[in-house]
Design an enzyme around this catalytic site. Structure first.
Site, PDB file in Angstrom:
ATOM      1  N   GLY A  73      48.905  26.403 -25.521  1.00  0.00           N
ATOM      2  CA  GLY A  73      49.578  26.644 -24.256  1.00  0.00           C
ATOM      3  C   GLY A  73      48.735  26.182 -23.077  1.00  0.00           C
ATOM      4  O   GLY A  73      47.582  25.765 -23.233  1.00  0.00           O
ATOM      5  N   SER A  77      42.363  25.416 -22.212  1.00  0.00           N
ATOM      6  CA  SER A  77      41.509  25.375 -23.409  1.00  0.00           C
ATOM      7  C   SER A  77      40.948  23.977 -23.667  1.00  0.00           C
ATOM      8  O   SER A  77      39.848  23.840 -24.212  1.00  0.00           O
ATOM      9  CB  SER A  77      42.272  25.882 -24.637  1.00  0.00           C
ATOM     10  OG  SER A  77      43.420  25.091 -24.895  1.00  0.00           O
ATOM     11  N   ASN A  95      41.966  13.540 -28.872  1.00  0.00           N
ATOM     12  CA  ASN A  95      41.171  13.628 -27.644  1.00  0.00           C
ATOM     13  C   ASN A  95      39.859  12.867 -27.705  1.00  0.00           C
ATOM     14  O   ASN A  95      39.368  12.378 -26.678  1.00  0.00           O
ATOM     15  CB  ASN A  95      40.860  15.099 -27.328  1.00  0.00           C
ATOM     16  CG  ASN A  95      42.097  15.890 -26.940  1.00  0.00           C
ATOM     17  OD1 ASN A  95      43.027  15.362 -26.354  1.00  0.00           O
ATOM     18  ND2 ASN A  95      42.113  17.172 -27.292  1.00  0.00           N
ATOM     19  N   PRO A 163      51.557  15.507 -30.576  1.00  0.00           N
ATOM     20  CA  PRO A 163      52.428  14.363 -30.874  1.00  0.00           C
ATOM     21  C   PRO A 163      51.644  13.064 -30.814  1.00  0.00           C
ATOM     22  O   PRO A 163      50.833  12.841 -29.912  1.00  0.00           O
ATOM     23  CB  PRO A 163      53.482  14.434 -29.758  1.00  0.00           C
ATOM     24  CG  PRO A 163      53.534  15.881 -29.388  1.00  0.00           C
ATOM     25  CD  PRO A 163      52.126  16.378 -29.523  1.00  0.00           C
ATOM     26  N   HIS A 193      54.378   7.455 -19.352  1.00  0.00           N
ATOM     27  CA  HIS A 193      53.740   6.203 -19.752  1.00  0.00           C
ATOM     28  C   HIS A 193      54.067   5.053 -18.802  1.00  0.00           C
ATOM     29  O   HIS A 193      53.769   3.902 -19.093  1.00  0.00           O
ATOM     30  CB  HIS A 193      54.139   5.835 -21.185  1.00  0.00           C
ATOM     31  CG  HIS A 193      53.490   6.704 -22.216  1.00  0.00           C
ATOM     32  ND1 HIS A 193      53.903   6.744 -23.538  1.00  0.00           N
ATOM     33  CD2 HIS A 193      52.460   7.580 -22.121  1.00  0.00           C
ATOM     34  CE1 HIS A 193      53.151   7.607 -24.204  1.00  0.00           C
ATOM     35  NE2 HIS A 193      52.271   8.123 -23.373  1.00  0.00           N
TER      36      HIS A 193
END
Length: 326
Positions: A73, A77, A95, A163, A193
């Site tokens: 969520g 974080s 990441n 995703p 994008h």
């Protein structure tokens, strides 16, 4: 496309057309008006400075917000460094070596702390910074409900399930639905994008071996294919080369992303796949023709996404340093 999946998408479309976006649980558009009245100015200046230094940073901050919300969520974080008790999300596959903008959020947070110490959460700063990144590159402005608190841990496992450009549309849709979003949100948020870049490895298969027999993706525009093969030759040392997601207006937030899809010029397979389904293609066509429609719906979907799994009231905390819990 299977009949059952068509029914599934039709149901999602029906729901999205007749749902009214709510404001956001315990979040409030005026949450900091009295406790940190200059917050919006501080965030805007921080984002403006970052974009002035490097235009690509707008897309990076927007992506950082998306990656935060889809793992644990919208609780900040993604900003946490590793500790002895948990592994952060920064080294998760989606990441690692690609998530950027942490220093920008740090700098904004430092200035916010000077103005109003221990008042504003990192999650709210990141959410506002994402809005400013869109607005300062020519995109829409939307009111952001505030009052999020920061999480006390990170979730590397969830971050690894973000995703992916390598997934089929069905999988991406399912992940959005699991977050309380719908098919319209899938399409309109993909419109982010319109700014930013992708590394060659995220789409190189389309150029050289789409079918496993050494052939390119037949849906890819021929001139685009030729250009991409020049920038991304079929060798490993080109994997991290960068290509604009929207070469026509690289640094401007507009609806050209959807025009590119209509012309078979979407860079990522997961983007071009939106034209392979009748329902998502109808959204794409509308957004390619009506920029105002895209702008309106993008703001609505960003508010919905920004409400995923938020912590409020006494849950979580307001971090003093976005990289670590208090």
């Amino acid at each position: 496309m299977s009949h059952s999946y068509s029914k599934f998408l039709s149901m999602l479309l029906f729901c999205s057309l007749f749902s009214v976006p709510l404001c956001c649980g315990q979040l409030d558009y005026k949450f900091y008006d009295n406790t940190c009245p200059n917050l919006l100015k501080i965030v805007r200046y921080g984002v403006w400075s970052a974009i002035a230094n490097e235009t690509r940073m707008a897309a990076s901050i927007l992506r950082l917000h998306f990656h935060d919300c889809f793992a644990n969520g919208c609780d900040g974080s993604v900003l946490l460094d590793d500790t002895s008790t948990f592994t952060g999300e920064k080294n998760a596959t989606p990441n690692k070596n690609s998530a950027r903008g942490f220093e920008v959020i740090d700098a904004i947070k430092a200035n916010v702390e000077k103005a109003c110490p221990s008042i504003v959460s990192c999650a709210d700063i990141l959410t506002l910074a994402a809005r400013e990144s869109v607005y300062l590159t020519g995109g829409p402005y939307w009111p952001v409900p505030l009052g999020r608190r920061d999480g006390l841990t990170a979730n590397e496992t969830a971050a690894n399930e973000l995703p992916s450009p390598f997934e089929p549309l069905e999988n991406i849709t399912a992940k959005f639905v699991s977050m309380g979003l719908d098919l319209k949100d899938v399409v309109v948020l993909s419109g982010a994008h319109t700014i930013g870049f992708a590394q060659c490895f995220t789409f190189k298969q389309r150029l050289f071996d789409f079918d496993g027999a050494g052939n390119p993706d037949p849906t890819l525009d021929a001139s685009l294919l030729s250009n991409l093969r020049t920038v991304c030759p079929n060798q490993n040392n080109s994997d991290t080369n960068l290509v604009s997601l929207d070469p026509t207006t690289t640094n401007k937030f507009d609806n050209n992303y959807f025009k590119n899809l209509v012309n078979n010029s979407g860079l990522l397979q997961s983007d071009q796949a939106l034209m392979g389904d009748n329902i998502t293609a109808s959204f794409v066509m509308n957004y390619s023709k009506f920029p105002f429609l895209f702008s309106r719906d993008f703001g609505i979907s960003m508010v919905k996404m920004g409400n995923i799994g938020v912590l409020t009231s006494q849950d979580g905390e307001r971090r003093k340093n976005c990289r670590m819990v208090n």
